[in-house]
Design a protein around this motif. Structure first.
Motif, mmCIF file in Angstrom:
data_model
loop_
_atom_site.group_PDB
_atom_site.id
_atom_site.type_symbol
_atom_site.label_atom_id
_atom_site.label_comp_id
_atom_site.label_asym_id
_atom_site.label_seq_id
_atom_site.Cartn_x
_atom_site.Cartn_y
_atom_site.Cartn_z
ATOM 1 N N CYS A 1 -9.817 9.267 -3.081
ATOM 2 C CA CYS A 1 -9.483 7.875 -3.403
ATOM 3 C C CYS A 1 -9.866 6.958 -2.245
ATOM 4 O O CYS A 1 -10.280 7.410 -1.176
ATOM 5 N N ILE A 2 -9.719 5.674 -2.476
ATOM 6 C CA ILE A 2 -9.921 4.649 -1.450
ATOM 7 C C ILE A 2 -8.547 4.148 -1.013
ATOM 8 O O ILE A 2 -7.684 3.827 -1.844
ATOM 9 N N LEU A 3 -8.346 4.084 0.289
ATOM 10 C CA LEU A 3 -7.070 3.689 0.894
ATOM 11 C C LEU A 3 -7.243 2.317 1.551
ATOM 12 O O LEU A 3 -8.209 2.090 2.284
ATOM 13 N N PHE A 4 -6.296 1.416 1.304
ATOM 14 C CA PHE A 4 -6.414 0.059 1.846
ATOM 15 C C PHE A 4 -5.030 -0.541 2.043
ATOM 16 O O PHE A 4 -4.040 -0.086 1.453
ATOM 17 N N HIS A 5 -4.949 -1.564 2.882
ATOM 18 C CA HIS A 5 -3.708 -2.310 3.052
ATOM 19 C C HIS A 5 -3.565 -3.273 1.877
ATOM 20 O O HIS A 5 -4.535 -3.939 1.485
ATOM 21 N N LYS A 6 -2.374 -3.354 1.335
ATOM 22 C CA LYS A 6 -2.180 -4.137 0.119
ATOM 23 C C LYS A 6 -2.473 -5.619 0.314
ATOM 24 O O LYS A 6 -2.842 -6.318 -0.632
ATOM 25 N N SER B 1 -4.961 -6.784 1.761
ATOM 26 C CA SER B 1 -6.405 -6.971 1.943
ATOM 27 C C SER B 1 -7.063 -7.668 0.759
ATOM 28 O O SER B 1 -8.220 -8.071 0.833
ATOM 29 N N GLY B 2 -6.351 -7.760 -0.359
ATOM 30 C CA GLY B 2 -6.908 -8.407 -1.538
ATOM 31 C C GLY B 2 -7.702 -7.481 -2.438
ATOM 32 O O GLY B 2 -8.298 -7.924 -3.429
ATOM 33 N N ILE B 3 -7.718 -6.212 -2.147
ATOM 34 C CA ILE B 3 -8.457 -5.251 -2.968
ATOM 35 C C ILE B 3 -7.627 -4.868 -4.186
ATOM 36 O O ILE B 3 -6.458 -4.500 -4.062
ATOM 37 N N GLU B 4 -8.233 -4.970 -5.349
ATOM 38 C CA GLU B 4 -7.567 -4.580 -6.589
ATOM 39 C C GLU B 4 -8.376 -3.545 -7.368
ATOM 40 O O GLU B 4 -7.801 -2.729 -8.083
ATOM 41 N N THR B 5 -9.695 -3.605 -7.260
ATOM 42 C CA THR B 5 -10.560 -2.657 -7.951
ATOM 43 C C THR B 5 -11.626 -2.155 -6.978
ATOM 44 O O THR B 5 -11.812 -2.714 -5.894
ATOM 45 N N GLN C 1 -14.704 -2.562 -7.284
ATOM 46 C CA GLN C 1 -15.718 -3.603 -7.140
ATOM 47 C C GLN C 1 -15.421 -4.501 -5.941
ATOM 48 O O GLN C 1 -16.333 -5.103 -5.356
ATOM 49 N N ASP C 2 -14.148 -4.585 -5.557
ATOM 50 C CA ASP C 2 -13.772 -5.424 -4.418
ATOM 51 C C ASP C 2 -14.219 -4.843 -3.081
ATOM 52 O O ASP C 2 -14.067 -5.497 -2.034
ATOM 53 N N LEU C 3 -14.785 -3.634 -3.091
ATOM 54 C CA LEU C 3 -15.314 -3.047 -1.856
ATOM 55 C C LEU C 3 -16.678 -3.631 -1.496
ATOM 56 O O LEU C 3 -17.155 -3.423 -0.377
ATOM 57 N N ASP C 4 -17.295 -4.346 -2.411
ATOM 58 C CA ASP C 4 -18.647 -4.857 -2.198
ATOM 59 C C ASP C 4 -18.708 -5.703 -0.926
ATOM 60 O O ASP C 4 -17.937 -6.647 -0.742
ATOM 61 N N GLY C 5 -19.642 -5.331 -0.035
ATOM 62 C CA GLY C 5 -19.851 -6.071 1.198
ATOM 63 C C GLY C 5 -18.906 -5.717 2.328
ATOM 64 O O GLY C 5 -19.034 -6.259 3.432
ATOM 65 N N ARG C 6 -17.982 -4.802 2.088
ATOM 66 C CA ARG C 6 -16.975 -4.484 3.107
ATOM 67 C C ARG C 6 -17.332 -3.202 3.867
ATOM 68 O O ARG C 6 -18.103 -2.371 3.404
ATOM 69 N N GLU C 7 -16.728 -3.089 5.053
ATOM 70 C CA GLU C 7 -16.802 -1.847 5.798
ATOM 71 C C GLU C 7 -15.869 -0.825 5.169
ATOM 72 O O GLU C 7 -14.717 -1.134 4.865
ATOM 73 N N VAL C 8 -16.371 0.379 4.974
ATOM 74 C CA VAL C 8 -15.560 1.449 4.397
ATOM 75 C C VAL C 8 -15.855 2.738 5.168
ATOM 76 O O VAL C 8 -17.015 3.140 5.292
ATOM 77 N N MET C 9 -14.811 3.379 5.676
ATOM 78 C CA MET C 9 -14.998 4.680 6.307
ATOM 79 C C MET C 9 -14.975 5.727 5.203
ATOM 80 O O MET C 9 -13.955 5.929 4.542
ATOM 81 N N ILE C 10 -16.114 6.384 5.008
ATOM 82 C CA ILE C 10 -16.283 7.292 3.884
ATOM 83 C C ILE C 10 -17.343 8.321 4.244
ATOM 84 O O ILE C 10 -18.149 8.083 5.153
ATOM 85 N N VAL D 1 -3.896 2.468 -3.008
ATOM 86 C CA VAL D 1 -4.934 3.462 -3.262
ATOM 87 C C VAL D 1 -5.584 3.195 -4.619
ATOM 88 O O VAL D 1 -4.931 2.696 -5.544
ATOM 89 N N ILE D 2 -6.856 3.515 -4.706
ATOM 90 C CA ILE D 2 -7.582 3.491 -5.975
ATOM 91 C C ILE D 2 -8.293 4.827 -6.112
ATOM 92 O O ILE D 2 -9.142 5.166 -5.279
ATOM 93 N N PRO D 3 -7.963 5.623 -7.119
ATOM 94 C CA PRO D 3 -8.673 6.907 -7.309
ATOM 95 C C PRO D 3 -10.159 6.684 -7.534
ATOM 96 O O PRO D 3 -10.564 5.768 -8.253
#
Length: 334
Positions: free
Chosen positions: A118-123, A125-129, A131-140, A198-200
């Protein structure tokens, strides 16, 4: 995960040596010793196997199963192909990629209906889906199929940070985003007072199983042994998830002293919350079930991503004759 053709050739040559279908002679108790190689240290995410071992379910099938833990073992498929170990666990898409490089592995059954990545984020941060990862830094994990799918199939532009398997930056930076397991990092953070979102990854549309696999020779030459292993394992998972998990917990702590009862209970609850083992019951999923339509879709997605070498077929990749037939369905996908 990437498979270089040079490495695949080595695997293929090694797999051709010896008889991977042979198993050791029965021990003094009349049980046939076999090895289940896991993909991490002993943990509740493998609890059903430990439950089957601790409660004697494997022994009732005539098997003496050694559960051999290991972390970040890239040699698991090689060891299974060679017959050095009889069974292992992992992500089913990896098996398909190995088969496309002529590595003779075959899937037996899923122990997780849905992968806990899954994707882990601070609530905040404004992430809901996703698609909201677009343009962001992601450790993956840069080489993972999920990463390819997010970028190629979903068209997301990610600023990739390689995984370091640590929560340090996440805890220090409110905008930090990273990949994790639904059953692990969120539990750790909650115990430290952080309620992360989290988003699976399955919500991306790429929704593979986590499964148990063996080599083709063992499946073909020792079908009753393999069926017994499947029966006992599924019985162990059902007992672990629905009954008293104490036998598994005790076995896990004996193997991995870093585990403790409170954390394992939290992880088990997380597994139940996300229906990892039984799946979406309201959609007809259940423990140990393969929906052939889902497998075809995963194969098609891997093909579209350019991750398969030679053609991979469902019929060759799944030991459909060994899994109880009621656990094989071909249900249209929602």
């Amino acid at each position: 995960m990437r498979l270089g053709f040079g490495l695949a050739l080595v695997y293929a040559l090694l797999a051709g040596c010896g008889d991977a279908g042979k198993v050791p002679e029965p021990n003094s108790d009349g049980l046939i010793p076999v090895i289940l190689q896991t993909d991490w240290y002993a943990q509740p995410e493998h609890g059903g196997f430990y439950q089957a071992q601790a409660k004697g379910f494997y022994a009732e099938e005539g098997l003496d199963v050694e559960i051999r833990p290991g972390a970040n073992l890239n040699t698991q498929p090689q060891m299974v192909a060679l017959g050095r170990v009889q069974f292992s666990v992992g992500a089913i898409e990896t098996l398909f990629m190995h088969r496309s490089r002529n590595i003779p592995l075959v899937s037996l059954f899923p122990y997780f209906q849905h992968d806990p990545q899954c994707i882990l984020f601070h609530k905040e941060s404004g992430i809901e889906t996703l698609q909201d990862l677009d343009g962001r830094e992601v450790m993956i994990s840069p080489g993972s199929v999920y990463t390819d799918f997010l970028q190629q199939a979903m068209g997301l532009e990610l600023q990739l940070i390689p995984m370091d398997w640590s929560l340090a930056r996440f805890m220090a930076e409110k905008t930090f985003i990273q990949q994790c397991f639904l059953t692990s990092e969120p539990v750790t953070l909650r115990r430290q007072g952080i309620d992360a979102g989290v988003i699976p990854m399955s919500e991306s549309g790429f929704d593979p199983y986590r499964h148990v696999y063996t080599n083709e020779a063992l499946a073909e030459q020792q079908p009753e042994l393999v069926k017994g292993f499947i029966r006992a394992s599924l019985r162990g998972w059902r007992d672990f998830m629905e009954g008293d998990p104490s036998p598994a917990f005790e076995a896990i702590m004996a193997s991995n002293p870093q585990q403790n009862l409170e954390v394992m209970a939290d992880i088990l609850e997380q597994m139940k919350t996300y229906q990892l083992t039984e799946g979406k019951v309201d959609e007809g999923e259940e423990l140990g079930q393969y929906n052939l339509a889902r497998i075809r879709r995963v194969l098609s997605q891997l093909e579209d991503l350019g991750l398969l070498g030679t053609e991979v077929t469902l019929e060759d990749s799944i030991a459909t004759g060994l899994l109880p037939q009621e656990l094989l369905v071909d249900r249209p996908l929602p």
